[in-house]
Design a protein around this motif. Sequence first.
Motif, PDB file in Angstrom:
ATOM      1  N   ARG A  35      29.235  33.666  42.190  1.00  0.00           N
ATOM      2  CA  ARG A  35      29.561  34.598  41.107  1.00  0.00           C
ATOM      3  C   ARG A  35      29.927  35.967  41.664  1.00  0.00           C
ATOM      4  N   ASN A  63      37.438  33.632  38.198  1.00  0.00           N
ATOM      5  CA  ASN A  63      37.254  33.456  36.759  1.00  0.00           C
ATOM      6  C   ASN A  63      38.491  32.857  36.099  1.00  0.00           C
ATOM      7  N   GLU A  74      33.575  37.765  41.240  1.00  0.00           N
ATOM      8  CA  GLU A  74      33.740  39.033  40.533  1.00  0.00           C
ATOM      9  C   GLU A  74      34.446  40.092  41.377  1.00  0.00           C
ATOM     10  N   SER A 117      40.580  37.372  40.709  1.00  0.00           N
ATOM     11  CA  SER A 117      39.826  37.487  39.454  1.00  0.00           C
ATOM     12  C   SER A 117      40.152  38.783  38.723  1.00  0.00           C
ATOM     13  N   GLN A 176      41.524  38.885  34.958  1.00  0.00           N
ATOM     14  CA  GLN A 176      40.802  39.605  33.915  1.00  0.00           C
ATOM     15  C   GLN A 176      41.674  40.677  33.278  1.00  0.00           C
ATOM     16  N   PRO A 232      34.357  30.732  33.184  1.00  0.00           N
ATOM     17  CA  PRO A 232      33.710  32.045  33.302  1.00  0.00           C
ATOM     18  C   PRO A 232      32.865  32.126  34.565  1.00  0.00           C
ATOM     19  N   ALA A 233      32.924  33.254  35.241  1.00  0.00           N
ATOM     20  CA  ALA A 233      32.188  33.412  36.493  1.00  0.00           C
ATOM     21  C   ALA A 233      30.683  33.393  36.289  1.00  0.00           C
TER      22      ALA A 233
END
Length: 286
Positions: free
Chosen positions: A221, A208, A225, A230, A234, A212-213
């Motif tokens: 994805r 990400n 995540e 990531s 985040q 955006p993932a």
Amino acid sequence: MSTVSEVSARGAVPQPRGGITQSVRDSLVVAKRNLIRMLRIPEMVIFGLIQPIMFVVLFSYVFGGSISLGGNTDPSMYRQFLMAGIFAQTVTFATAGAGAGIADDMHKGLIDRFRSLPMARGAVLTGRTLADLVQTALTLVVLAIVAVIVGWRIHAGFPKAVAGFALLLLLGYAFSWIGALIGLSVRTPEAATSGGLIWLFPLTFISNAFVPADNMPMVLRNIAEWNPFSATVQAARHLFGNLPADYPVAAAWPMQHPIWASLIWSVVIIAIFRTLAVRKYRSATA
């Protein structure tokens, strides 16, 4: 006679000194050696700054108006979103330099010199990774200044921002142990550089960090995540206050609890790869 021979044999091959205190001292000595070398070769630091600064400028001004965040393509909003990803990419790309440095020391026989001294075996690698951490921290300082110039701001307070940078440096330190293992496993610094970068590109781009993932296909994805990279990105965005108000939060646990996920991932990586690197060091110099 046998006693004299045993004493002579022990004196001929210096034995590593044990104890945590001694190991810390030896590690700091090696770290100091590498920092002095860095000061004597300033182009190492300068060239290390050029790439992340280029990424900041290119992504901010070339792609800034093309990336949608919650339906908004405002370039200034994308710059806030982008910077945590650039910071994380910078600290992880230092892995290639760490691996190349260790491979160069092996190639020149410096590791053999260290091995001939009565010092803790893990101190050579620990000192090297600590010196790389200091260099990475200096790079982050300069990069943060450039980010402020292009419009990036902290919105969650100074203490949280410091915590965000600490998580980034912890991730960089964790990845430097991967670089150490690669540097000990190859024969030349060039191979260590290539080996240190070839897996970093998919790791950083299937994340990400830059987009955006939720815009990715389902398989990518899910990978993004649960990517340790990531999680740190985040967490840094959260601590910097750089997440848009309508930014969708994924259902994956690392995205729900990014700070904890970042800490856990970094500690696990350090525990695993430090053990493997020290073991490889002992076998490579045995």
